[in-house]
Scaffold this motif. Structure first.
Motif, PDB file in Angstrom:
ATOM      1  N   ARG A  30     -22.503   7.707  -7.262  1.00  0.00           N
ATOM      2  CA  ARG A  30     -23.113   6.489  -6.736  1.00  0.00           C
ATOM      3  C   ARG A  30     -22.952   6.345  -5.225  1.00  0.00           C
ATOM      4  NH1 ARG A  30     -21.432   6.003 -11.849  1.00  0.00           N
ATOM      5  NH2 ARG A  30     -22.572   4.615 -13.276  1.00  0.00           N
ATOM      6  N   GLY A  31     -22.135   7.171  -4.644  1.00  0.00           N
ATOM      7  CA  GLY A  31     -21.885   7.095  -3.215  1.00  0.00           C
ATOM      8  C   GLY A  31     -20.938   8.209  -2.833  1.00  0.00           C
ATOM      9  N   GLU A  32     -20.055   7.944  -1.884  1.00  0.00           N
ATOM     10  CA  GLU A  32     -19.047   8.919  -1.489  1.00  0.00           C
ATOM     11  C   GLU A  32     -17.702   8.458  -2.006  1.00  0.00           C
ATOM     12  OE1 GLU A  32     -17.012  10.915   2.493  1.00  0.00           O
ATOM     13  OE2 GLU A  32     -18.636   9.446   2.697  1.00  0.00           O
ATOM     14  N   ALA A  33     -17.023   9.315  -2.758  1.00  0.00           N
ATOM     15  CA  ALA A  33     -15.699   8.999  -3.292  1.00  0.00           C
ATOM     16  C   ALA A  33     -14.683   9.916  -2.654  1.00  0.00           C
ATOM     17  CB  ALA A  33     -15.684   9.157  -4.810  1.00  0.00           C
ATOM     18  N   ILE A  34     -13.609   9.345  -2.152  1.00  0.00           N
ATOM     19  CA  ILE A  34     -12.551  10.140  -1.536  1.00  0.00           C
ATOM     20  C   ILE A  34     -11.230   9.839  -2.228  1.00  0.00           C
ATOM     21  CG2 ILE A  34     -13.677  10.329   0.697  1.00  0.00           C
ATOM     22  CD1 ILE A  34     -11.869   8.110   1.727  1.00  0.00           C
ATOM     23  N   ALA A  35     -10.444  10.872  -2.499  1.00  0.00           N
ATOM     24  CA  ALA A  35      -9.116  10.704  -3.079  1.00  0.00           C
ATOM     25  C   ALA A  35      -8.123  10.428  -1.964  1.00  0.00           C
ATOM     26  CB  ALA A  35      -8.717  11.949  -3.860  1.00  0.00           C
ATOM     27  N   ILE A  36      -7.290   9.427  -2.166  1.00  0.00           N
ATOM     28  CA  ILE A  36      -6.291   9.036  -1.171  1.00  0.00           C
ATOM     29  C   ILE A  36      -4.917   9.109  -1.828  1.00  0.00           C
ATOM     30  CG2 ILE A  36      -5.437   7.173   0.300  1.00  0.00           C
ATOM     31  CD1 ILE A  36      -8.315   6.115   0.431  1.00  0.00           C
ATOM     32  N   ASP A  37      -4.032   9.900  -1.261  1.00  0.00           N
ATOM     33  CA  ASP A  37      -2.670  10.031  -1.771  1.00  0.00           C
ATOM     34  C   ASP A  37      -1.856   8.815  -1.331  1.00  0.00           C
ATOM     35  OD1 ASP A  37      -0.052  10.695  -2.403  1.00  0.00           O
ATOM     36  OD2 ASP A  37      -0.256  12.778  -1.778  1.00  0.00           O
ATOM     37  N   PRO A  38      -1.249   8.073  -2.259  1.00  0.00           N
ATOM     38  CA  PRO A  38      -0.458   6.902  -1.853  1.00  0.00           C
ATOM     39  C   PRO A  38       0.633   7.241  -0.849  1.00  0.00           C
ATOM     40  CG  PRO A  38      -0.744   6.948  -4.235  1.00  0.00           C
ATOM     41  CD  PRO A  38      -1.262   8.249  -3.721  1.00  0.00           C
ATOM     42  N   ALA A  39       1.235   8.420  -0.984  1.00  0.00           N
ATOM     43  CA  ALA A  39       2.319   8.797  -0.089  1.00  0.00           C
ATOM     44  C   ALA A  39       1.832   9.127   1.319  1.00  0.00           C
ATOM     45  CB  ALA A  39       3.082   9.986  -0.657  1.00  0.00           C
ATOM     46  N   ALA A  40       0.521   9.290   1.499  1.00  0.00           N
ATOM     47  CA  ALA A  40      -0.042   9.593   2.817  1.00  0.00           C
ATOM     48  C   ALA A  40      -0.439   8.341   3.579  1.00  0.00           C
ATOM     49  CB  ALA A  40      -1.258  10.505   2.666  1.00  0.00           C
ATOM     50  N   LEU A  41      -0.304   7.184   2.966  1.00  0.00           N
ATOM     51  CA  LEU A  41      -0.726   5.943   3.600  1.00  0.00           C
ATOM     52  C   LEU A  41       0.279   5.485   4.659  1.00  0.00           C
ATOM     53  CD1 LEU A  41      -1.953   3.974   0.455  1.00  0.00           C
ATOM     54  CD2 LEU A  41      -3.388   4.822   2.319  1.00  0.00           C
ATOM     55  N   GLY A  72       2.801   6.971  -5.561  1.00  0.00           N
ATOM     56  CA  GLY A  72       2.727   8.394  -5.266  1.00  0.00           C
ATOM     57  C   GLY A  72       3.914   9.157  -5.800  1.00  0.00           C
ATOM     58  N   ARG A  73       3.779  10.460  -5.854  1.00  0.00           N
ATOM     59  CA  ARG A  73       4.894  11.309  -6.282  1.00  0.00           C
ATOM     60  C   ARG A  73       5.944  11.428  -5.183  1.00  0.00           C
ATOM     61  NH1 ARG A  73       2.075  16.399  -8.188  1.00  0.00           N
ATOM     62  NH2 ARG A  73       0.078  15.373  -8.047  1.00  0.00           N
ATOM     63  N   ALA A  74       5.615  10.964  -3.992  1.00  0.00           N
ATOM     64  CA  ALA A  74       6.549  10.939  -2.867  1.00  0.00           C
ATOM     65  C   ALA A  74       6.387   9.588  -2.171  1.00  0.00           C
ATOM     66  CB  ALA A  74       6.264  12.095  -1.906  1.00  0.00           C
ATOM     67  N   GLY A  75       7.192   9.388  -1.121  1.00  0.00           N
ATOM     68  CA  GLY A  75       7.104   8.120  -0.414  1.00  0.00           C
ATOM     69  C   GLY A  75       7.918   7.042  -1.099  1.00  0.00           C
ATOM     70  N   ASP A  76       7.693   5.801  -0.701  1.00  0.00           N
ATOM     71  CA  ASP A  76       8.474   4.661  -1.188  1.00  0.00           C
ATOM     72  C   ASP A  76       7.550   3.659  -1.884  1.00  0.00           C
ATOM     73  OD1 ASP A  76       9.568   1.751  -0.688  1.00  0.00           O
ATOM     74  OD2 ASP A  76      11.296   3.089  -0.558  1.00  0.00           O
ATOM     75  N   PRO A  77       7.824   3.309  -3.149  1.00  0.00           N
ATOM     76  CA  PRO A  77       6.939   2.375  -3.869  1.00  0.00           C
ATOM     77  C   PRO A  77       6.791   1.025  -3.176  1.00  0.00           C
ATOM     78  CG  PRO A  77       8.437   3.463  -5.391  1.00  0.00           C
ATOM     79  CD  PRO A  77       8.893   3.827  -4.011  1.00  0.00           C
ATOM     80  N   ASP A  78       7.899   0.470  -2.661  1.00  0.00           N
ATOM     81  CA  ASP A  78       7.818  -0.839  -2.010  1.00  0.00           C
ATOM     82  C   ASP A  78       6.936  -0.793  -0.770  1.00  0.00           C
ATOM     83  OD1 ASP A  78       9.451  -2.116  -3.881  1.00  0.00           O
ATOM     84  OD2 ASP A  78      11.279  -1.556  -2.817  1.00  0.00           O
ATOM     85  N   VAL A  79       7.020   0.299  -0.013  1.00  0.00           N
ATOM     86  CA  VAL A  79       6.154   0.453   1.159  1.00  0.00           C
ATOM     87  C   VAL A  79       4.694   0.539   0.716  1.00  0.00           C
ATOM     88  CG1 VAL A  79       5.499   2.026   3.025  1.00  0.00           C
ATOM     89  CG2 VAL A  79       7.907   1.484   2.635  1.00  0.00           C
ATOM     90  N   GLN A  80       4.431   1.306  -0.327  1.00  0.00           N
ATOM     91  CA  GLN A  80       3.061   1.433  -0.824  1.00  0.00           C
ATOM     92  C   GLN A  80       2.525   0.082  -1.283  1.00  0.00           C
ATOM     93  OE1 GLN A  80       3.544   4.677  -3.647  1.00  0.00           O
ATOM     94  NE2 GLN A  80       4.270   6.004  -1.996  1.00  0.00           N
ATOM     95  N   PHE A  81       3.350  -0.705  -1.973  1.00  0.00           N
ATOM     96  CA  PHE A  81       2.921  -2.049  -2.379  1.00  0.00           C
ATOM     97  C   PHE A  81       2.556  -2.890  -1.157  1.00  0.00           C
ATOM     98  CE2 PHE A  81       5.734  -1.919  -6.449  1.00  0.00           C
ATOM     99  CZ  PHE A  81       4.815  -1.080  -7.050  1.00  0.00           C
ATOM    100  N   GLU A  82       3.381  -2.834  -0.124  1.00  0.00           N
ATOM    101  CA  GLU A  82       3.117  -3.641   1.066  1.00  0.00           C
ATOM    102  C   GLU A  82       1.850  -3.183   1.773  1.00  0.00           C
ATOM    103  OE1 GLU A  82       4.388  -6.450   2.010  1.00  0.00           O
ATOM    104  OE2 GLU A  82       5.640  -6.355   0.218  1.00  0.00           O
TER     105      GLU A  82
END
Length: 314
Positions: A30-41, A72-82
């Motif tokens: 339907r458009g352009e879909a991109i995968a975004i890794d939570p740990a890369a945010l 993500g499989r890496a990174g910090d869950p609380d940071v990702q939530f924020e």
């Protein structure tokens, strides 16, 4: 020239997770879909604005984000939530939003939100000690013991007021520090899973427990079949999703003597069983809903998320 709608699917498992793959495929048609890794945010505060990037890539022209697998499989869950909260605060369209997801994950919070809104759901309790669990069980009677958060029927057991049930809740309270008890609603070995997208029921299945088992989870061996969704069930399921603020949800219900009652609301539900039983891929329903929200969002903003200085475009 108008660019394609661009949707970011937030998932650490774009190649392994079945649901992430279905969403990326449905959105990509339907458009352009991109995968975004939570740990890369990452996020940067610039004056009054918050800018979000993924691996240095500016996300200013992403029209909407789908939290398929938001941890993500890496990174910090609380940071990702924020960061998800920052995306929403910056005006981004996020499906499902983080607060509704966390509310649905917390079984006790789901119970009291539904009860406060008048959506039928069994009495429930959350406790942090064996003594409190024993008192709650005395009030609830036959109950289902569950982790405060979780899905797929893991660590779920029926307990009664007998010695075995009291011992089970005491052991669980000591092991986990807290547990959730929900009054058991009798059912003939089956329940309903209703999939709601954009406030509307899109599919429903009856789930049958395997022989000798009362739990109906398909992941645990239950059998699913397509079913018509009565109006009363439809209305209760749609109300439950709305109370929690979910764009899409899997609502589990049992029909008892007093009508349908909501057992759980899943903010990140599986739809593999629905696809196999009905032939309906809920990824298409979710994609259409997200696309509609993204198109409406374009009417008010050219760029959903502001770009930080120095960010690169992918």
């Amino acid at each position: 020239m108008k660019r394609f709608i661009r949707i970011g699917v937030v998932t650490a498992w774009p190649d392994d997770d079945w649901h992430s793959q279905r969403l990326l495929s449905a959105l990509g048609r339907r458009g352009e879909a991109i995968a975004i890794d939570p740990a890369a945010l990452a996020a940067v505060v610039e004056g009054e604005d918050v800018a979000v990037t993924a691996a240095g890539r500016a996300l200013g022209e992403v029209d909407a984000f789908v939290l398929a697998r938001g941890l993500g499989r890496a990174g910090d869950p609380d940071v990702q939530f924020e960061i998800y909260r920052a995306l929403e605060g910056a005006g981004a369209i996020v499906v499902n939003r983080i607060e509704p997801l966390l509310a649905a994950q917390d079984k006790f919070r789901t119970s009291w939100l539904l009860a406060r809104a008048g959506v039928p759901t069994p009495p429930a309790a959350v406790v942090q000690s064996a003594e409190a669990a024993d008192r709650a069980l005395a009030t609830l009677g036959d109950a289902v013991m569950k982790p405060v958060a979780g899905s797929l029927g893991d660590d779920v057991a029926r307990v009664g007021r007998d010695a075995e049930g009291r011992r089970a809740i005491a052991e669980r309270a000591a092991r986990d520090g807290a547990l959730y008890l929900q009054q058991y609603v009798p059912h003939p070995g089956r329940d309903l899973r209703v999939f709601v997208v954009g406030g509307e029921t899109r599919a429903a299945i009856t789930r049958h427990a395997p022989p000798g088992e009362w739990r109906t989870n398909v992941a645990g061996g239950g059998r699913a079949e397509s079913t018509d969704c009565p109006d009363a069930v439809r209305q209760v399921a749609e109300a439950a999703a709305a109370v929690l603020g979910l764009d899409y949800a899997g609502v589990d219900l049992v029909i008892g003597d007093d009508g349908p009652t909501v057992i759980e609301v899943n903010g990140n539900p599986s739809w593999r069983g629905i696809l196999e039983a009905t032939g309906l891929d809920m990824a298409d329903a979710i994609a259409e809903h997200v696309l509609g929200r993204a198109l409406r969002g374009r009417m008010t903003s050219d760029h959903i998320v502001r770009e930080p200085t120095g960010a690169t475009h992918g």
